[in-house]
Design a protein around this motif. Sequence first.
Motif, PDB file in Angstrom:
ATOM      1  N   HIS A   1       0.803  -1.219   0.000  1.00 14.00           N
ATOM      2  CA  HIS A   1       0.000   0.000   0.000  1.00 14.00           C
ATOM      3  C   HIS A   1       0.834   1.265   0.000  1.00 14.00           C
ATOM      4  O   HIS A   1       0.504   2.247  -0.623  1.00 14.00           O
ATOM      5  CB  HIS A   1      -0.929   0.018   1.220  1.00 14.00           C
ATOM      6  CG  HIS A   1      -2.084  -0.890   1.068  1.00 14.00           C
ATOM      7  ND1 HIS A   1      -2.903  -0.839  -0.023  1.00 14.00           N
ATOM      8  CD2 HIS A   1      -2.546  -1.899   1.855  1.00 14.00           C
ATOM      9  CE1 HIS A   1      -3.837  -1.779   0.087  1.00 14.00           C
ATOM     10  NE2 HIS A   1      -3.631  -2.434   1.210  1.00 14.00           N
ATOM     11  N   SER A   2       1.936   1.222   0.723  1.00  9.57           N
ATOM     12  CA  SER A   2       2.567   2.484   1.072  1.00  9.57           C
ATOM     13  C   SER A   2       3.714   2.887   0.149  1.00  9.57           C
ATOM     14  O   SER A   2       4.418   3.829   0.438  1.00  9.57           O
ATOM     15  CB  SER A   2       3.094   2.402   2.508  1.00  9.57           C
ATOM     16  OG  SER A   2       4.053   1.364   2.573  1.00  9.57           O
ATOM     17  N   ARG A   3       3.917   2.156  -0.928  1.00 11.71           N
ATOM     18  CA  ARG A   3       5.046   2.582  -1.742  1.00 11.71           C
ATOM     19  C   ARG A   3       4.692   3.888  -2.463  1.00 11.71           C
ATOM     20  O   ARG A   3       3.514   4.211  -2.652  1.00 11.71           O
ATOM     21  CB  ARG A   3       5.425   1.502  -2.747  1.00 11.71           C
ATOM     22  CG  ARG A   3       4.378   1.234  -3.785  1.00 11.71           C
ATOM     23  CD  ARG A   3       4.989   0.350  -4.851  1.00 11.71           C
ATOM     24  NE  ARG A   3       4.144   0.363  -6.031  1.00 11.71           N
ATOM     25  CZ  ARG A   3       3.243  -0.544  -6.278  1.00 11.71           C
ATOM     26  NH1 ARG A   3       3.049  -1.534  -5.443  1.00 11.71           N
ATOM     27  NH2 ARG A   3       2.522  -0.474  -7.372  1.00 11.71           N
ATOM     28  N   GLY A   4       5.713   4.588  -2.817  1.00  9.74           N
ATOM     29  CA  GLY A   4       5.490   5.881  -3.469  1.00  9.74           C
ATOM     30  C   GLY A   4       4.852   5.683  -4.827  1.00  9.74           C
ATOM     31  O   GLY A   4       5.444   5.918  -5.867  1.00  9.74           O
ATOM     32  N   ALA A   5       3.619   5.200  -4.805  1.00  7.32           N
ATOM     33  CA  ALA A   5       2.988   4.674  -6.012  1.00  7.32           C
ATOM     34  C   ALA A   5       2.860   5.715  -7.114  1.00  7.32           C
ATOM     35  O   ALA A   5       2.902   5.394  -8.286  1.00  7.32           O
ATOM     36  CB  ALA A   5       1.623   4.114  -5.670  1.00  7.32           C
ATOM     37  N   ALA A   6       2.701   6.955  -6.720  1.00  6.03           N
ATOM     38  CA  ALA A   6       2.441   7.975  -7.719  1.00  6.03           C
ATOM     39  C   ALA A   6       3.578   8.059  -8.734  1.00  6.03           C
ATOM     40  O   ALA A   6       3.355   8.223  -9.922  1.00  6.03           O
ATOM     41  CB  ALA A   6       2.249   9.325  -7.043  1.00  6.03           C
ATOM     42  N   GLN A   7       4.787   7.909  -8.231  1.00  6.51           N
ATOM     43  CA  GLN A   7       5.935   8.060  -9.105  1.00  6.51           C
ATOM     44  C   GLN A   7       6.388   6.741  -9.721  1.00  6.51           C
ATOM     45  O   GLN A   7       6.845   6.692 -10.847  1.00  6.51           O
ATOM     46  CB  GLN A   7       7.102   8.684  -8.314  1.00  6.51           C
ATOM     47  CG  GLN A   7       6.884  10.154  -8.001  1.00  6.51           C
ATOM     48  CD  GLN A   7       6.643  10.964  -9.262  1.00  6.51           C
ATOM     49  OE1 GLN A   7       7.403  10.917 -10.208  1.00  6.51           O
ATOM     50  NE2 GLN A   7       5.543  11.712  -9.275  1.00  6.51           N
ATOM     51  N   PHE A   8       6.283   5.689  -8.944  1.00  7.78           N
ATOM     52  CA  PHE A   8       6.913   4.448  -9.387  1.00  7.78           C
ATOM     53  C   PHE A   8       6.149   3.837 -10.552  1.00  7.78           C
ATOM     54  O   PHE A   8       4.931   3.717 -10.526  1.00  7.78           O
ATOM     55  CB  PHE A   8       6.999   3.462  -8.227  1.00  7.78           C
ATOM     56  CG  PHE A   8       8.046   2.435  -8.477  1.00  7.78           C
ATOM     57  CD1 PHE A   8       9.385   2.769  -8.370  1.00  7.78           C
ATOM     58  CD2 PHE A   8       7.705   1.148  -8.864  1.00  7.78           C
ATOM     59  CE1 PHE A   8      10.366   1.836  -8.631  1.00  7.78           C
ATOM     60  CE2 PHE A   8       8.691   0.215  -9.136  1.00  7.78           C
ATOM     61  CZ  PHE A   8      10.012   0.555  -9.012  1.00  7.78           C
ATOM     62  N   PRO A   9       6.852   3.456 -11.609  1.00  6.91           N
ATOM     63  CA  PRO A   9       6.150   3.050 -12.841  1.00  6.91           C
ATOM     64  C   PRO A   9       5.660   1.603 -12.849  1.00  6.91           C
ATOM     65  O   PRO A   9       4.979   1.215 -13.795  1.00  6.91           O
ATOM     66  CB  PRO A   9       7.212   3.243 -13.913  1.00  6.91           C
ATOM     67  CG  PRO A   9       8.497   3.020 -13.215  1.00  6.91           C
ATOM     68  CD  PRO A   9       8.303   3.468 -11.801  1.00  6.91           C
ATOM     69  N   LEU A  10       5.999   0.813 -11.869  1.00  8.79           N
ATOM     70  CA  LEU A  10       5.581  -0.590 -11.935  1.00  8.79           C
ATOM     71  C   LEU A  10       4.309  -0.819 -11.143  1.00  8.79           C
ATOM     72  O   LEU A  10       4.177  -0.274 -10.063  1.00  8.79           O
ATOM     73  CB  LEU A  10       6.688  -1.499 -11.385  1.00  8.79           C
ATOM     74  CG  LEU A  10       7.875  -1.699 -12.325  1.00  8.79           C
ATOM     75  CD1 LEU A  10       8.920  -2.567 -11.649  1.00  8.79           C
ATOM     76  CD2 LEU A  10       7.462  -2.309 -13.636  1.00  8.79           C
ATOM     77  N   PRO A  11       3.400  -1.641 -11.573  1.00  6.85           N
ATOM     78  CA  PRO A  11       3.423  -2.259 -12.899  1.00  6.85           C
ATOM     79  C   PRO A  11       3.202  -1.204 -13.989  1.00  6.85           C
ATOM     80  O   PRO A  11       2.512  -0.225 -13.759  1.00  6.85           O
ATOM     81  CB  PRO A  11       2.253  -3.237 -12.858  1.00  6.85           C
ATOM     82  CG  PRO A  11       1.359  -2.695 -11.804  1.00  6.85           C
ATOM     83  CD  PRO A  11       2.222  -2.007 -10.817  1.00  6.85           C
ATOM     84  N   PHE A  12       3.776  -1.446 -15.126  1.00  3.42           N
ATOM     85  CA  PHE A  12       3.681  -0.474 -16.211  1.00  3.42           C
ATOM     86  C   PHE A  12       2.222  -0.260 -16.615  1.00  3.42           C
ATOM     87  O   PHE A  12       1.417  -1.193 -16.553  1.00  3.42           O
ATOM     88  CB  PHE A  12       4.467  -0.963 -17.425  1.00  3.42           C
ATOM     89  CG  PHE A  12       5.953  -0.947 -17.209  1.00  3.42           C
ATOM     90  CD1 PHE A  12       6.629   0.258 -17.099  1.00  3.42           C
ATOM     91  CD2 PHE A  12       6.661  -2.123 -17.129  1.00  3.42           C
ATOM     92  CE1 PHE A  12       8.006   0.279 -16.905  1.00  3.42           C
ATOM     93  CE2 PHE A  12       8.033  -2.105 -16.939  1.00  3.42           C
ATOM     94  CZ  PHE A  12       8.713  -0.904 -16.814  1.00  3.42           C
ATOM     95  N   PRO A  13       1.884   0.940 -17.029  1.00  2.00           N
ATOM     96  CA  PRO A  13       0.495   1.185 -17.449  1.00  2.00           C
ATOM     97  C   PRO A  13       0.164   0.580 -18.812  1.00  2.00           C
ATOM     98  O   PRO A  13      -0.900   0.805 -19.347  1.00  2.00           O
ATOM     99  CB  PRO A  13       0.398   2.716 -17.490  1.00  2.00           C
ATOM    100  CG  PRO A  13       1.785   3.194 -17.650  1.00  2.00           C
ATOM    101  CD  PRO A  13       2.683   2.173 -17.035  1.00  2.00           C
ATOM    102  N   PHE A  14       1.090  -0.149 -19.382  1.00  2.00           N
ATOM    103  CA  PHE A  14       0.846  -0.828 -20.650  1.00  2.00           C
ATOM    104  C   PHE A  14       1.290  -2.279 -20.482  1.00  2.00           C
ATOM    105  O   PHE A  14       2.062  -2.569 -19.574  1.00  2.00           O
ATOM    106  CB  PHE A  14       1.637  -0.158 -21.787  1.00  2.00           C
ATOM    107  CG  PHE A  14       3.048   0.192 -21.404  1.00  2.00           C
ATOM    108  CD1 PHE A  14       4.054  -0.747 -21.486  1.00  2.00           C
ATOM    109  CD2 PHE A  14       3.349   1.464 -20.922  1.00  2.00           C
ATOM    110  CE1 PHE A  14       5.345  -0.431 -21.115  1.00  2.00           C
ATOM    111  CE2 PHE A  14       4.645   1.784 -20.543  1.00  2.00           C
ATOM    112  CZ  PHE A  14       5.645   0.833 -20.630  1.00  2.00           C
ATOM    113  N   PRO A  15       0.806  -3.202 -21.292  1.00  2.00           N
ATOM    114  CA  PRO A  15       1.277  -4.579 -21.152  1.00  2.00           C
ATOM    115  C   PRO A  15       2.759  -4.658 -21.493  1.00  2.00           C
ATOM    116  O   PRO A  15       3.160  -4.198 -22.566  1.00  2.00           O
ATOM    117  CB  PRO A  15       0.431  -5.359 -22.163  1.00  2.00           C
ATOM    118  CG  PRO A  15      -0.345  -4.373 -22.938  1.00  2.00           C
ATOM    119  CD  PRO A  15      -0.178  -3.025 -22.357  1.00  2.00           C
ATOM    120  N   ALA A  16       3.547  -5.177 -20.591  1.00  3.97           N
ATOM    121  CA  ALA A  16       4.994  -5.176 -20.840  1.00  3.97           C
ATOM    122  C   ALA A  16       5.661  -6.377 -20.195  1.00  3.97           C
ATOM    123  O   ALA A  16       5.207  -6.899 -19.186  1.00  3.97           O
ATOM    124  CB  ALA A  16       5.618  -3.905 -20.296  1.00  3.97           C
TER     125      ALA A  16
END
Lengths: 582, 574
Positions: B141-156
Motif C-alpha cells: 500500500h505504502s510505496r510511493g505509487a504515484a511516481q513508481f512506474p511498476l506495474p507499467f500502465p501498458f502490457p509489458a
Amino acid sequence: MALGPAKNIGGNKLDLIKGIKAAIEALTKPSAVQHEKRTSLTENATKVLNKGRIILVTKLDSEEEIKNIKEKFHGTLLYMNKNAAATDNLMAINHCDLVILNLWPEGPPCPMPIKSWPDVSTIVSCEFTNIQCGTALAPKLCNLVLKHYDLASTTVTGIPMKEEQNASSSANYDVELFHPAAAHAAILKGIPSETAHLKTYREGTDYETVTLKWCTPRSNASMELQHCSSAYRITSVDVNSRPSSCLTNFLLNGRWVMLEMPRKSGSKVISHMLACHGGDIYIHTMYTSRSILEDPPSISEGCGGRVTDYRIPDFGELIKANKLAPFPAPTAESEESLTPLERSKEQLNRHTKYWPITLSSTSLFNLGPQIEPLAALMLEDNLTEDEVVECKQVILYLMNMEARGDPLPSPMAGQRGKGMKREDQYRAVWAELEQYLQLHLHTPAHEKVLECLMECHNKAATPEYKGDEKVDIDQALKELDDCNYVADRDKAEFGSGGGGKHATGDLSLPDSKRRRTVPPPLAPMGRSSGMNLLTLWENKVSSEESRRCLEFQGRLKSEDNVTKLYVNLQKDKDKDEVPRKK
Amino acid sequence: MPTVILLDVSLSMSRSVDVSTPSQNEEVERLELRKDLAAHGCHSLLDHFAQHCKLEFACLISFSSVCKILMPFTRDFESIKNALNLVEEGDKTSIDVGLVGAAQHILEEWGNGTPCQIVLVTDGNAGIGQHAMQKSLMSPHSRGAAQFPLPFPFPAKLNIVCIANPSEPGFQTSKPLYQRLIELNGEGDILIPEGGLSKKSVSELFDQLIKNNFSSYSGTLHCGNLSAPITLSPPPQPYCRHHDFEVIRVSVDSAIQVLGFLNTGDVSSPPAFSRHLVLPLSTKGDMVMLPKADGGSDDESGNDEGKIPSFCVLLHGGLKRENTVALCQVGDNWYGILYSWADNKKKSNLMLSIFVPGNDVIPWMGKLSNLGPASLLPTNPYGPNESSTPFPLKIQEEKSYALNCVVWVRQGGLQSDIQKILRHARKLPDKTQSFYKELNRVRRAALSYGFGELLEGLASVLERECTLLPSSSHPVAAIQLQHAYEALRNHDKTYSDYSGSEISEVSSDYSDENIGTTSSEGVYVFEELEEEEYQGLMVVGPYMLEPDAGDVVEVVPNQPDMEWRRDPKRLNEW
C-alpha cells in the motif's frame, strides 16, 4: 419481493432488520451462472465466490443509528452465512457492500457527513450517503449507478444541429453519454497530466465527464474496417432531451460518428467512434498512438508477390459461395453434431479439394464457362439425376470440341512461344478433369460422372476394360449410346421407347450403363481393331450431321444410281407390272 | 513488439569482468569491461532483429542517476548499434529513474495499448539506496505509487539481464529487489550468465533471452485444402485475463484456419485484441522482403521467391476484390478476421485482427460458432445478387433511447414535453394529430405518476394560449384548444377512469374550405391505452418537483423540432 411496511418499534423508529435479513437471504441464493459453475464438477467449482451489494434506502437521524445498523447488519450476515454454509442450495457471502442512502428532507442539510468504512470486517464494507430529497435525488442516484456499475461519462461537444424551420442557422449542442469506464482506459491510463484537461465536472454532478469533440461524419465510414480495441454499449443521460434524441436518432439511422480528443499540445486525434449495430449504440475505442504496423511492406513485396496470374476472380466466386450467415439456434437435441461453423469448414474443405491457385497451373479451369456447370455441381453434397446429366453434357461437349479440333483458350499462349500442341493441351485437360472428378466422389451420383468420363474418354486406360481391346461394333454402339444418353431421364422409359435390337438381352453390360432408344444406323464402319471410341464418336457425329439435311428421295430410291421417273404413271396403268420390275 | 534496451551506464558497468583473475590472459581479454560485454550482447539482440524481425521497433535508453534516450524507436538497427558505441559513462545506478524514463518514452510513443518489451541490462548491482527502495516496494500500500512506474500502465515484459557472476555478493544483495520488480510487473525474468563472465557466456545469455522472448511466429494459414506457411508481425501474445469464474490463458495456434467469409460492412469494425500483419514465408521458412521498386536485377534470389505462388497473395486478392473478410480460428474457441488492409493507398497487405477469446465476443454477429454456410440455409440471406445481408443481428429489447418514453428525471425533460405541446398548439389545426398525441402522452404520464397539478398547469397554459391567439388564426384552433384545456381540467370528474379515455379531437362542423384541406389528411386515430401499462410503475409523486406555473409557461416561442444541419459546404461529405 415486497415485505410491506416496516414495523414501528416505538419512538418513531422502524424495524429495519426484517428488510436487511430478506436482502441478505436473497444474496445467498446463487445466481444461475453461479449455480452452473458451482455444480460443474470442474476444479474451479469450489472457487466460485459470492459477492454482493445491498442498498438500504432509509432515513436515519444520528451517527448512533448508523453504527447500530452496521453492527446489526454484520451480525445478521454472519448468522445467515452460517445457515447458508450448512445447506447445499445456498451460498455463503464472501463479501458484501452495504450502502446506506439517507434521505433527508429539503431544508437544513443533514448533520451527518458522508462517510465510508472500507472494512467494517473482512466481509463487510459500508458506505453512508446523504441525499437531499427533491431535485437532487435523481442525479444522486445516477452517480451511485455510475460508481457501482463502473460506468463513466463522456460529453460529446459541438454537435451542430439546426431547427427544422430555420434551416439556415445552426447551433452547437452537447450530449452526455454513459458507458462502461473501460472505454476511457485507452486515453486516460498513462500520463495523468496529459489527459487532465479532458476531464470536467458537469453542473450538479459529482463525477467527472470526459469531453470529446464531434467530428463531421463520413458517409462511407461504415464500409471500412476501423481499427478498434473495444466497443461498449452507451446510453445518453437525458434520453429524451432534444439534443440527445437528435443524436441517437442520427446514430440509429446508421451514421457513424468519430469523436476527437484534443491533445494537450493542441493537436487533435480521433479517439472514439459512435456507431449503431442492430439497434444498439456503441462507443468504439480507436487506437490513438503510433501504430507498430506503420509502413508495412506491400503484399507484392513478399513471397509470391511477383506472380501475376492468380485465379482471383475464381477465388471471389469461392468467397461468395462460402459466405457465413447466422443459423437458427440449435435445438436442444440437435441431430447434427457439427456446429454451423464446423459445417462451413467442411464445405470449404470440399470446395478446395482441387483448386490450382494460378492460371498457369491449370488447363481445366481456363476453359471458362464451358466447364463451369460441372465444376460447380461437383462441389454439391448431392447430385440429382438432372445435374448428373448436366455434368455429362459438359464432358460430351469437351469431346466434341476435341473432335472438331477447337483450340483451347490458354493463358500460356504468347508467354512461352506457342505453348503445348493441341493434343497435349486436351490430354492435360482430360487428366485434370479426371483428377478433379476423382477427388469429388461424394455420392454414387458423383461417381457416375466420373464413370462417364472414363467410358467416353480413356476407356482403354481403365483396367476394367483391358480384356476387350478389340471393340465389337455392336458393343461400341451400345457404349456410344450410353455416352449419348442425354435426354432420357427415366430408366423405366427404356423398352417402351422401342428398344430395337440392342434392347434385348444385353445382360453383360454394367448396371450403371443405361440404354436409350437405338440411334439410326451409322454409316458403314469397318470392324478394324484399331478403331477406338473416339473415332466411333466422330463417325457418329458426322453421320448425324449428314442426316440433318434430308436425303434426296430420288437417290434413296435409286437402283444403280438410276431412278425411274413417273413410276406412278405406270402404276396406274398396269398395277401388276410394277412389282415385277422391282 | 517494440523493445526498449534500457542500458545501465553507471560507473560500476566499467568494472572489469572478473576482479579475481585479472592478468592471466590479459592480451586476449583486455577489453572485457562489463559495459563491453553488455554492448556485445545488445549487438547480438539487434542482429537478431535485423535478420528475423525487420518490422520490429527498438530504442536505446541509458540510465544512471539520469535517464537519456540515446536512440528513439526505430527500425534502423544499425543506428542503434552506432549509438551503443557512443555511450557515455554516468554515475550511480538508479533503476527507478531508468524504469520511469522507459515507461515515459513508451507511453509517449505507443500509448498504453501496445505490448512492449523492456530489456534492462545492468551489472547485477542495484546500487546505493536499493534497500530503501526494496523496502518501499515490499509493502503493497505504502510505496510511493504515484511516481513508481511498476506495474507499467501498458502490457509489458520486463527482463533484467545481469552482466555479473552469479556468486558476486553485489548480485546476491540485489537479487531480491530484481525479483520484486518482476513480480510487480507480472511478466519477465532475471537472466544471469552461467559460469564465469565471458563473451561466450554473455552471448549464450542473450541467445537465451532471444529464444524466450523474441522468437518470431511461424505457422500455417489454411483455407480448406489450400495453405501457406506464414509469420505474423508482431508475434501474437498469449491472452491472459481474469474472468468472472476463471483465469484464461491461451496462445495462438500454429495453424490458422479460415472458416468462411463475411462482408466487410457486416463485421462493422469489431473490437480486436491485437492486430498482425500476415506475411507469407518462403519454402525455406524465411520471411522474404523483395526490393520495393522493380529494378533491373531480375535474377536475384529474392525474386525467385516472389515468383513461387503463395496462397496468401491469392486470399488477399480475393478478399480485396470482393470487399470481404475471412473469419478464421486462431485457437481453441478463439477467432479473428483476415482482411486486406492498406496503410496508404498504394501498399495493401493481408492483416489479421484477433478478437478476444470466446464464442460470443461481437454482439452484433451473435455466437460465432452459430455462423454457417449461407448456401445451406433454406433461403440464402444474402439474396440472389448479394443485395441483402443477415447482419447485424437485431436486438430483442428496445433501448430507452429508441423508445419515445416519458422521462422526467430532470426538469428539462418535463419542460421540453410541455414545450412540444405548445409548439403544436400554435400550429393548429395543421398539427392537430401531433398536438393530441403529445398531449395524451403527457397526460397519461401525469396521471400514472399521480401528478394532477401538472394537468391543471397545462390546462392554464393552453387557456392562456387560446386567449393569445392572433386574429389571423384559424377558428378551429380556438375550438380545439378550448376542448383540450376543458378536458384536462375535467380529468377527475368526467375522466375519472383514465385508463380508457384519451382526449380526442373535438369534432367540428365548422364548414370552411380550409378545414376541408386539413381534414383531408385522414381520420385521426389516437392510441388506445392498455391498462396494464400502468402496473408496475413507481409512484414518485411526493419527491417530484412541484410544477411551478411560471416554469411551465416560460416557453421559447415557436421552437419546432430540430433536424440535422445540412451545411451546404459540408453537403458533399455527408
